[in-house]
Design a protein around this motif. Structure first.
Motif, PDB file in Angstrom:
ATOM      1  N   TRP A 215      14.106  33.020  -0.442  1.00  0.00           N
ATOM      2  CA  TRP A 215      15.083  32.986   0.638  1.00  0.00           C
ATOM      3  C   TRP A 215      15.514  34.409   1.027  1.00  0.00           C
ATOM      4  CZ3 TRP A 215      20.670  30.999  -0.641  1.00  0.00           C
ATOM      5  CH2 TRP A 215      21.445  30.950   0.535  1.00  0.00           C
ATOM      6  N   LEU A 216      15.579  35.302   0.008  1.00  0.00           N
ATOM      7  CA  LEU A 216      15.970  36.685   0.252  1.00  0.00           C
ATOM      8  C   LEU A 216      14.803  37.578   0.653  1.00  0.00           C
ATOM      9  CD1 LEU A 216      18.475  37.126  -2.727  1.00  0.00           C
ATOM     10  CD2 LEU A 216      19.041  36.918  -0.295  1.00  0.00           C
ATOM     11  N   LEU A 300      26.280  40.229   0.253  1.00  0.00           N
ATOM     12  CA  LEU A 300      25.681  38.947   0.642  1.00  0.00           C
ATOM     13  C   LEU A 300      25.958  37.847  -0.385  1.00  0.00           C
ATOM     14  CD1 LEU A 300      22.127  39.943   1.960  1.00  0.00           C
ATOM     15  CD2 LEU A 300      24.160  39.388   3.310  1.00  0.00           C
ATOM     16  N   GLY A 301      25.571  38.087  -1.641  1.00  0.00           N
ATOM     17  CA  GLY A 301      25.544  37.029  -2.641  1.00  0.00           C
ATOM     18  C   GLY A 301      26.878  36.387  -2.941  1.00  0.00           C
ATOM     19  N   HIS A 303      29.378  36.377  -0.720  1.00  0.00           N
ATOM     20  CA  HIS A 303      30.020  36.027   0.546  1.00  0.00           C
ATOM     21  C   HIS A 303      30.144  34.501   0.644  1.00  0.00           C
ATOM     22  CE1 HIS A 303      30.729  35.608   4.858  1.00  0.00           C
ATOM     23  NE2 HIS A 303      31.012  36.887   4.888  1.00  0.00           N
ATOM     24  N   PHE A 306      27.129  32.689   2.076  1.00  0.00           N
ATOM     25  CA  PHE A 306      25.977  32.627   1.174  1.00  0.00           C
ATOM     26  C   PHE A 306      26.181  31.538   0.131  1.00  0.00           C
ATOM     27  CE2 PHE A 306      23.382  33.789  -2.428  1.00  0.00           C
ATOM     28  CZ  PHE A 306      22.229  34.336  -1.877  1.00  0.00           C
ATOM     29  N   ARG A 309      25.573  28.115   1.419  1.00  0.00           N
ATOM     30  CA  ARG A 309      24.150  27.760   1.463  1.00  0.00           C
ATOM     31  C   ARG A 309      23.600  27.502   0.059  1.00  0.00           C
ATOM     32  NH1 ARG A 309      20.346  31.198   5.446  1.00  0.00           N
ATOM     33  NH2 ARG A 309      18.920  29.724   4.454  1.00  0.00           N
ATOM     34  N   ILE A 440      24.110  35.074   7.852  1.00  0.00           N
ATOM     35  CA  ILE A 440      23.682  34.322   6.673  1.00  0.00           C
ATOM     36  C   ILE A 440      23.363  32.882   7.041  1.00  0.00           C
ATOM     37  CG2 ILE A 440      24.456  33.419   4.444  1.00  0.00           C
ATOM     38  CD1 ILE A 440      26.082  36.029   4.132  1.00  0.00           C
ATOM     39  N   LEU A 444      19.225  35.206   8.606  1.00  0.00           N
ATOM     40  CA  LEU A 444      19.178  36.101   7.456  1.00  0.00           C
ATOM     41  C   LEU A 444      18.057  37.145   7.569  1.00  0.00           C
ATOM     42  CD1 LEU A 444      20.755  36.596   4.900  1.00  0.00           C
ATOM     43  CD2 LEU A 444      19.284  34.965   3.703  1.00  0.00           C
TER      44      LEU A 444
END
Length: 491
Positions: A215-216, A300-301, A303, A306, A309, A440, A444
């Protein structure tokens, strides 16, 4: 052309370093225990070959002659980076290098048993020798580079950064951080946080981690994920090796560790292919490298978008439970609690640990603090920043880190510089592309495209100052980091 000879020489060095990186990864992940002695000897021989490559007597003449070659701007920067690598390898006399290596090895080996025994008295004479030799090395570097002793060591990890700049940045942080820590703790006293209910099978954790890596944007054709005692990102840009460790009682730690290491890996995979075998094609600095892992993990992680999701993925892999609700995950991943141990610290208290170590190591190297007085200074700073006392608690105080045992002074500031860089990049990105809530949730890949254009593709072709200025439109500042922490944690 002398420049061409230098390129070929440094490409050969890169090949040796490539082999060392993969052998080191194998040693940490898959090698049977019985192979450790032979592997250590092989890696030692490889390290000698790399050092000999950097000390080749022909290099000085080639560098002098290359100044007259017709080089474009990128080649000129490449020449400067090769010269910097050569200079760093030749600044210290061989007997001092050997003495530092021996003292560091003795101190580090003893530390492994002295730390759990809380034995500062046993550690001190070994550490005093390390400090003395580090001061000697710093003086030699300072004389050659025209810098202060501490700045000459800082230059190894964060080229161009100076203690005067750090004093300003960290002084600004220190002005508001203790108050924010207290404010957030008071706010969070009234929050309800549901703990994640395990067990979480290792194979399912790995499957989840691999899905999040995909995903990243991690390129599995040029990298892989494995297990080691201490998570790291290694290998080379064409073959990036990530590791993590799993705890079946806690899925949160391993997952965010994977996100963190994926940030390092994406930076490595995004470095410009045409320069990867030369110093100019490597990461700009430790701080810039850390900025990418912290961008992925913290910006990001953690947030809320994020985590929103992530919530259904957790349920998919481990089954439904109330603790997987997105709002609960957001509270869980943003808890603030002062503690003794740096590596366990949360996003808000972590800079305090780094500033404490910076204050101490700068004064140790400059001769304003002696090793015997370190525990007292440590306790004073812990009480100032975090309201905790380490008096008599050396295990969780001044003995907790391995870095100083081998003389790695100048390294610690990179951690918080990385957080400052990451916040400044995140703020600029959102000004240009829109909020993380939208990015996000809807786009992304645009985040990674921006990082590739603004950071990754430049490798060491730009100074850190120029890199940050062209990416964010402003000079380096701690203000975006302050805004980020206050918005996330105090609203």
């Amino acid at each position: 052309m002398s420049y061409s000879a230098l390129e070929q020489h440094f490409e050969q060095l890169h090949h040796l370093q490539h082999l060392g990186a993969i052998c080191g990864w194998d040693q940490a992940t898959m090698m049977p225990a019985g192979g450790n002695e032979a592997r250590a000897e092989a890696l030692g021989t490889l390290a000698v070959l790399c050092h000999q490559q950097l000390q080749d007597p022909r290099l000085g003449d080639w560098f002098t002659a290359a100044e007259h070659d017709a080089l474009n701007a990128e080649q000129q920067q490449s020449l400067a980076e090769m010269r910097r690598a050569w200079r760093d390898a030749t600044l210290l006399p061989a007997d001092l290098v050997r003495a530092r290596s021996l003292a560091g090895s003795r101190c580090e080996h003893a530390w492994r048993s002295l730390r759990p025994a809380n034995d500062w008295a046993g550690f001190l004479p070994l550490f005093e020798e390390v400090v003395s030799l580090s001061r000697e090395a710093a003086s030699a570097r300072a004389d050659a580079l025209g810098l202060s002793r501490y700045d000459s060591l800082l230059e190894q990890y964060e080229p161009g950064m100076r203690s005067q700049t750090l004093d300003g940045l960290f002084g600004e942080l220190g002005g508001w951080l203790p108050g924010l820590i207290a404010e957030v703790q008071e706010k969070q006293r009234f929050e309800t946080v549901l703990p994640l209910q395990g067990p979480f099978a290792t194979d399912k954790q790995k499957a989840l981690g691999l899905e999040v890596m995909g995903w990243l944007g991690f390129d599995f054709h040029h990298g892989r994920l494995d297990v080691s005692a201490h998570p790291f990102c290694g290998g080379v840009s064409e073959d990036v090796r990530l590791t993590t460790r799993y705890d079946e009682a806690d899925v949160a730690q391993a997952l965010m560790g994977i996100v963190h290491e994926t940030g390092h890996a994406r930076y490595e995979q995004g470095l410009p292919a045409q320069w990867r075998r030369l110093p100019v094609g490597q990461a700009r600095s430790m701080g810039v490298h850390e900025s990418q892992s912290l961008f992925f993990e913290m910006q990001l992680g953690r947030h809320p978008a994020f985590l929103a999701r992530l919530a259904p993925l957790l349920a998919q892999h481990f089954g439904e439970q109330p603790a997987f609700a997105a709002d609960n995950l957001a509270r869980l991943y943003t808890r603030v609690k002062p503690g003794f141990i740096r590596v366990d610290a949360d996003e808000v208290t972590y800079p305090a640990h780094v500033m404490l170590r910076y204050d101490i190591e700068r004064d140790l190297i400059e001769g304003r603090l002696e090793a015997r007085d370190l525990p007292e200074r440590w306790d004073q700073l812990m009480q100032h920043y975090l309201g905790l006392s380490t008096k008599g608690n050396y295990t969780n105080g001044c003995l907790q880190d391995i870095h100083w045992t081998d003389g790695s002074f100048g390294y610690f500031p990179s951690y918080t510089l990385g957080a400052i860089y990451a916040a400044q990049l995140a703020e600029a990105m959102q000004q240009q592309l829109g909020t993380f809530e939208r990015l996000i949730g809807e786009d992304l890949p645009a985040v990674f495209g921006w990082l590739e254009q603004k950071v990754w593709r430049h490798a060491s072709l730009l100074s850190t100052e120029a890199l940050m200025t062209q990416a964010s439109g402003q000079a380096l500042s701690a203000a975006p980091f302050e805004r980020h922490l206050k918005q996330r944690y105090s609203g």
